[in-house]
Design a protein around this motif. Structure first.
Motif, PDB file in Angstrom:
ATOM      1  N   ASP A  93       0.841  -1.192   0.000  1.00  0.00           N
ATOM      2  CA  ASP A  93       0.000   0.000   0.000  1.00  0.00           C
ATOM      3  C   ASP A  93       0.875   1.240   0.000  1.00  0.00           C
ATOM      4  N   LEU A  94       0.289   2.345  -0.451  1.00  0.00           N
ATOM      5  CA  LEU A  94       1.041   3.583  -0.581  1.00  0.00           C
ATOM      6  C   LEU A  94       0.227   4.743  -0.021  1.00  0.00           C
ATOM      7  N   VAL A  95       0.885   5.577   0.775  1.00  0.00           N
ATOM      8  CA  VAL A  95       0.287   6.799   1.314  1.00  0.00           C
ATOM      9  C   VAL A  95       1.130   7.967   0.837  1.00  0.00           C
ATOM     10  N   VAL A  96       0.500   8.958   0.246  1.00  0.00           N
ATOM     11  CA  VAL A  96       1.190  10.163  -0.223  1.00  0.00           C
ATOM     12  C   VAL A  96       0.801  11.319   0.684  1.00  0.00           C
ATOM     13  N   LEU A  97       1.804  11.949   1.278  1.00  0.00           N
ATOM     14  CA  LEU A  97       1.585  13.089   2.165  1.00  0.00           C
ATOM     15  C   LEU A  97       1.970  14.384   1.471  1.00  0.00           C
ATOM     16  N   ASP A  98       1.289  15.451   1.841  1.00  0.00           N
ATOM     17  CA  ASP A  98       1.665  16.794   1.415  1.00  0.00           C
ATOM     18  C   ASP A  98       1.167  17.768   2.478  1.00  0.00           C
ATOM     19  N   ALA A  99       2.093  18.550   3.032  1.00  0.00           N
ATOM     20  CA  ALA A  99       1.771  19.533   4.067  1.00  0.00           C
ATOM     21  C   ALA A  99       1.033  18.894   5.243  1.00  0.00           C
ATOM     22  N   GLY A 100       1.470  17.695   5.622  1.00  0.00           N
ATOM     23  CA  GLY A 100       0.884  17.013   6.762  1.00  0.00           C
ATOM     24  C   GLY A 100      -0.454  16.372   6.520  1.00  0.00           C
ATOM     25  N   THR A 101      -0.897  16.331   5.262  1.00  0.00           N
ATOM     26  CA  THR A 101      -2.204  15.782   4.919  1.00  0.00           C
ATOM     27  C   THR A 101      -2.048  14.622   3.939  1.00  0.00           C
ATOM     28  N   VAL A 102      -2.842  13.573   4.123  1.00  0.00           N
ATOM     29  CA  VAL A 102      -2.859  12.467   3.164  1.00  0.00           C
ATOM     30  C   VAL A 102      -3.608  12.912   1.922  1.00  0.00           C
ATOM     31  N   VAL A 103      -2.908  12.948   0.779  1.00  0.00           N
ATOM     32  CA  VAL A 103      -3.538  13.399  -0.467  1.00  0.00           C
ATOM     33  C   VAL A 103      -3.806  12.250  -1.433  1.00  0.00           C
ATOM     34  N   ASP A 104      -3.260  11.084  -1.150  1.00  0.00           N
ATOM     35  CA  ASP A 104      -3.487   9.908  -1.984  1.00  0.00           C
ATOM     36  C   ASP A 104      -3.185   8.685  -1.129  1.00  0.00           C
ATOM     37  N   HIS A 105      -3.939   7.628  -1.293  1.00  0.00           N
ATOM     38  CA  HIS A 105      -3.672   6.414  -0.531  1.00  0.00           C
ATOM     39  C   HIS A 105      -4.405   5.252  -1.180  1.00  0.00           C
ATOM     40  N   GLY A 106      -3.898   4.065  -0.890  1.00  0.00           N
ATOM     41  CA  GLY A 106      -4.527   2.866  -1.418  1.00  0.00           C
ATOM     42  C   GLY A 106      -3.504   1.844  -1.861  1.00  0.00           C
ATOM     43  N   ASP A 107      -3.964   0.855  -2.600  1.00  0.00           N
ATOM     44  CA  ASP A 107      -3.074  -0.145  -3.171  1.00  0.00           C
ATOM     45  C   ASP A 107      -1.998   0.546  -3.999  1.00  0.00           C
ATOM     46  N   ARG A 108      -0.757   0.120  -3.804  1.00  0.00           N
ATOM     47  CA  ARG A 108       0.364   0.812  -4.445  1.00  0.00           C
ATOM     48  C   ARG A 108       0.220   0.885  -5.968  1.00  0.00           C
ATOM     49  N   ARG A 109      -0.188  -0.192  -6.592  1.00  0.00           N
ATOM     50  CA  ARG A 109      -0.326  -0.184  -8.052  1.00  0.00           C
ATOM     51  C   ARG A 109      -1.405   0.808  -8.484  1.00  0.00           C
ATOM     52  N   SER A 110      -2.510   0.839  -7.749  1.00  0.00           N
ATOM     53  CA  SER A 110      -3.602   1.741  -8.110  1.00  0.00           C
ATOM     54  C   SER A 110      -3.198   3.192  -7.956  1.00  0.00           C
ATOM     55  N   VAL A 111      -2.511   3.514  -6.869  1.00  0.00           N
ATOM     56  CA  VAL A 111      -2.106   4.903  -6.629  1.00  0.00           C
ATOM     57  C   VAL A 111      -1.154   5.381  -7.711  1.00  0.00           C
ATOM     58  N   LEU A 112      -0.202   4.534  -8.088  1.00  0.00           N
ATOM     59  CA  LEU A 112       0.801   4.950  -9.069  1.00  0.00           C
ATOM     60  C   LEU A 112       0.255   4.936 -10.500  1.00  0.00           C
ATOM     61  N   SER A 113      -0.715   4.079 -10.785  1.00  0.00           N
ATOM     62  CA  SER A 113      -1.267   4.028 -12.140  1.00  0.00           C
ATOM     63  C   SER A 113      -2.384   5.044 -12.355  1.00  0.00           C
ATOM     64  N   SER A 114      -3.090   5.399 -11.274  1.00  0.00           N
ATOM     65  CA  SER A 114      -4.211   6.349 -11.386  1.00  0.00           C
ATOM     66  C   SER A 114      -4.140   7.375 -10.260  1.00  0.00           C
ATOM     67  N   PRO A 115      -3.118   8.239 -10.273  1.00  0.00           N
ATOM     68  CA  PRO A 115      -2.965   9.205  -9.179  1.00  0.00           C
ATOM     69  C   PRO A 115      -4.126  10.188  -9.110  1.00  0.00           C
ATOM     70  N   ARG A 116      -4.568  10.478  -7.888  1.00  0.00           N
ATOM     71  CA  ARG A 116      -5.688  11.388  -7.703  1.00  0.00           C
ATOM     72  C   ARG A 116      -5.240  12.804  -7.331  1.00  0.00           C
ATOM     73  N   SER A 117      -3.996  12.964  -6.922  1.00  0.00           N
ATOM     74  CA  SER A 117      -3.527  14.282  -6.479  1.00  0.00           C
ATOM     75  C   SER A 117      -2.399  14.782  -7.369  1.00  0.00           C
ATOM     76  N   GLU A 118      -2.238  16.090  -7.400  1.00  0.00           N
ATOM     77  CA  GLU A 118      -1.136  16.692  -8.157  1.00  0.00           C
ATOM     78  C   GLU A 118       0.205  16.307  -7.541  1.00  0.00           C
TER      79      GLU A 118
END
Length: 248
Positions: free
Chosen positions: A190-215
């Motif tokens: 799984d992958l969690v993407v942080l920015d400015a102390g906030t989770v901006v993307d999270h989920g299964d690692r393949r899904s996050v990297l193939s379909s990113p939801r945040s800039e």
């Protein structure tokens, strides 16, 4: 947002420098006295480190990037690594040192390194010694905060193989914080993407990297592709620092 690391799983935390990755790791390790939210292990709330029981301390082990100051120059490094198993697992000093030496050697350190003090070891050697120290506790959760930055490819492979061995053999959960997406893709479920102390993307690692939801995630991926192109196809660690933004 809840960040969970399942038994035997690996959750990676990535994000720009200054995004809060190390703050998160320190909160989980009990090193921040003041924070919002709750930290729990197997459903049991975890207090700050100074109030944790030996069982709770053993359960969550934290390895960070710069570890030199965590070693005592008056004793050999191997003696300090073995001491973890004596203090937290009740092993005899002799048995603890025997087990420490096995982990030590799997991490690419020699018996000659074992007799040294911290001042005579390199940053990469001490990094692996710190990992060995944490592994001797046989933790339920292992927090790894940028622990391969001082390592070459061979040493990094030894570290990742040992972490995989721990997950598969003991069911240890791993929280992996790092910049190198090659390692993230190799290790993480799984992958969690942080920015400015906030989770901006999270989920299964393949899904996050193939379909990113945040800039932020898109910038992370773009930086990886740019690094690969600059290095002739070899991805490089990304650095998304923004002007005036502090390092995490």
């Amino acid at each position: 947002m809840t960040v969970r690391v399942p038994e035997a799983g690996c959750t990676a935390v990535v994000g720009p420098s200054g995004s809060g990755k190390t703050v998160l790791a320190r909160c989980l390790a009990g090193l921040h006295e003041r924070h919002d939210g709750q930290v729990s292990l197997f459903g049991e709330p975890l207090p700050v480190l100074r109030h944790r029981t030996p069982r709770q301390i053993r359960g969550v082990q934290y390895v960070w990037q710069e570890v030199r100051n965590s070693f005592d120059e008056r004793r050999t490094v191997l003696e300090q690594v073995a001491r973890t198993a004596v203090r937290l697992r009740g092993l005899s000093p002799r048995e603890a040192e025997r087990r420490a030496m096995r982990v030590w050697e799997r991490l690419g350190l020699s018996s000659e390194h074992a007799a040294r003090h911290a001042g005579s070891l390199s940053g990469g050697e001490l990094q692996r010694a710190a990992l060995a120290r944490a592994l001797l506790a046989e933790p339920a959760v292992l927090i790894c905060d940028e622990i391969t930055t001082a390592l070459d490819e061979v040493s990094t492979r030894a570290v990742t193989e040992e972490i995989t061995r721990l997950r598969e053999g003991s069911g240890t959960a791993v929280l992996w914080i790092g910049h190198d997406l090659r390692l993230v893709e190799r290790l993480a479920d799984d992958l969690v993407v942080l920015d400015a102390g906030t989770v901006v993307d999270h989920g299964d690692r393949r899904s996050v990297l193939s379909s990113p939801r945040s800039e932020t995630t898109r910038l992370l991926l773009r930086s990886r592709h740019l690094g690969a192109a600059a290095a002739g196809g070899t991805p490089t660690p990304y650095d998304l620092r923004r002007e005036g933004q502090p390092h995490s």
